[in-house]
Write a protein that holds these residues in place. Sequence first.
Motif, short mmCIF file in Angstrom:
data_model
loop_
_atom_site.label_atom_id
_atom_site.label_comp_id
_atom_site.label_asym_id
_atom_site.label_seq_id
_atom_site.Cartn_x
_atom_site.Cartn_y
_atom_site.Cartn_z
N LEU A 64 0.93 -1.16 -0.02
CA LEU A 64 -0.08 -0.03 -0.12
C LEU A 64 0.98 1.45 0.06
O LEU A 64 1.84 1.40 0.59
N GLY A 65 0.53 2.39 -0.59
CA GLY A 65 1.27 3.44 -0.92
C GLY A 65 0.09 4.62 -0.84
O GLY A 65 -1.04 4.57 -1.23
N SER A 66 0.59 5.75 -0.48
CA SER A 66 -0.22 6.87 -0.39
C SER A 66 -0.86 7.28 -1.85
O SER A 66 -0.28 7.09 -2.84
N GLY A 67 -2.14 7.41 -1.72
CA GLY A 67 -2.80 7.80 -3.06
C GLY A 67 -3.38 6.61 -3.83
O GLY A 67 -4.07 6.69 -4.83
N ASP A 68 -3.47 5.53 -3.31
CA ASP A 68 -3.55 4.18 -3.83
C ASP A 68 -5.42 4.06 -3.95
O ASP A 68 -5.76 4.44 -2.78
N ALA A 69 -5.90 3.67 -4.82
CA ALA A 69 -7.22 3.37 -4.86
C ALA A 69 -7.52 2.17 -4.41
O ALA A 69 -6.90 1.28 -4.42
N LEU A 70 -8.98 1.95 -3.50
CA LEU A 70 -9.11 0.61 -3.01
C LEU A 70 -10.54 0.79 -2.66
O LEU A 70 -11.24 1.76 -2.73
N GLU A 71 -11.08 -0.32 -2.31
CA GLU A 71 -12.54 -0.29 -1.62
C GLU A 71 -12.42 -0.89 -0.06
O GLU A 71 -11.36 -1.40 0.12
N LEU A 72 -13.32 -0.23 0.52
CA LEU A 72 -13.25 -0.47 1.85
C LEU A 72 -14.38 -1.27 2.56
O LEU A 72 -15.46 -0.77 2.16
N ARG A 73 -14.23 -1.96 3.46
CA ARG A 73 -15.35 -2.79 4.10
C ARG A 73 -15.73 -1.99 5.38
O ARG A 73 -14.68 -1.78 6.12
#
Length: 80
Positions: A64-73
């Motif tokens: 993981l890095g700053s600015g990475d896109a993701l989905e959150l539970r």
Amino acid sequence: MREEGLTGSRYTARIVEVAGKRVHVEFDDFFEEGSEVTLLRDWVKMDQLRPPPPATPPDFFHGLGSGDALELRHEDGWWA
């Protein structure tokens, strides 16, 4: 879900019945109003269905890095 305040969230459910382009589902984490035991059921359009997300890979957190896109539970749902 397409209800106010839930736009962009997704929740796990099981198919109860299929009728044309609509599906009757039973949610895993929501209960009928006033009940703590009866799971919520609702009719949804097939275009709202998605497969469950895959399991998180063991090395996911290391990359993981700053600015990475993701989905959150969050609060029993997936937020994109």
